[in-house]
Design a protein around this motif. Structure first.
Motif: not given
Length: 265
Positions: A186, A194-195, A199-200, A244, A254
């Motif tokens: 991460d 992420h791309e 989402d780690r 997050r 988001n």
């Protein structure tokens, strides 16, 4: 038991013998020479008294992680625990790793850890950048290099009370070794997870049990490579996961990114 003329003293050992069906501690007296480690004594027991004693080992240099066991109740590497740390009058107890099923004697089934390793998604290469063209700043290299020192002895997994004392947690908790792996990925500046839609931070929380860790630092205390698992991996990962999930600005961002085109609220 016979002792050689060069033996420094005779030590009292209690070694666990048995298998998955049960077992117990058995008493032995064995010669100890200057400069030896506990693995030397276990080998001497095999050679002179109990040839069927099962123990897993390989390098005898603290780099393979094979000879993990518990010595006087503390997870340690047999090959890195010097006999000079004990007094000649002290009885030394050697038992298998408590968190994992016994195969026989000091050998345990650590396949749980390999199953958890397979659950952690691998490094995602950045799109359009060839492996030979990767560039990182030295501080980023050094930060992740600490975690790469792990020899997978699984002492941190064994001492973590979330696994050690609660068998029911194993399905949902990866343990410190693999949460550290997620943290390493991460924070990797070239990881394009992420791309790729991964989402780690979210998966660490929701799929690998990050929230079960209460940062007691017991994993850090037993690490033979002196990796600061808690301070440098688990706590920062927890902070990023909390940001997050709960930071209002991140939440708003988001929401905006997910809003369908042309929709107003």
């Amino acid at each position: 038991m016979t002792t050689s003329a060069s033996a420094k003293y005779v030590a009292d050992f209690k070694v666990w013998r048995g298998n998955q069906e049960g077992g117990g501690l058995e008493d032995y007296r064995v010669a100890v020479n200057e400069g030896e480690v506990v693995l030397d004594i276990i080998h001497r027991l095999q050679a002179t008294q109990v040839p069927d004693l099962a123990v897993r080992w390989n390098c005898k240099a603290g780099k393979c992680g094979s000879c993990s066991a518990e010595i006087n109740g503390r997870p340690r590497l047999l090959c890195m625990t010097r006999m000079s740390t004990f007094t000649p009058s002290e009885t030394i107890t050697v038992t298998p790793l408590r968190a994992f099923p016994v195969v026989r004697d000091l050998v345990t089934d650590v396949s749980f850890n390999y199953a958890k390793a397979r659950e952690v998604p691998a490094f995602v290469p950045p799109e359009g950048v060839e492996p030979g063209a990767y560039r990182m700043q030295q501080m980023d290299v050094e930060r992740s290099q600490e975690f790469r020192k792990c020899i997978e002895c699984f002492l941190c997994q064994d001492t973590c009370h979330v696994v050690r004392d609660h068998e029911e947690n194993k399905e949902s908790f990866a343990g410190p070794r693999f949460l550290m792996r997620i943290a390493e990925l991460d924070m990797h500046p070239l990881d394009a997870a992420h791309e790729a839609g991964l989402d780690r931070k979210r998966t660490a929380q929701e799929e690998h049990g990050l929230g079960l860790c209460n940062i007691t630092k017991c994993c850090t205390e037993v690490c033979p490579e002196n990796i600061r698992i808690t301070d440098n991996a688990l706590i920062p990962l927890k902070e990023r996961a909390a940001d997050r999930k709960y930071d209002p600005l991140v939440w708003l961002g988001n929401r905006i990114r997910r809003r369908p085109a042309g929709r107003t609220e």
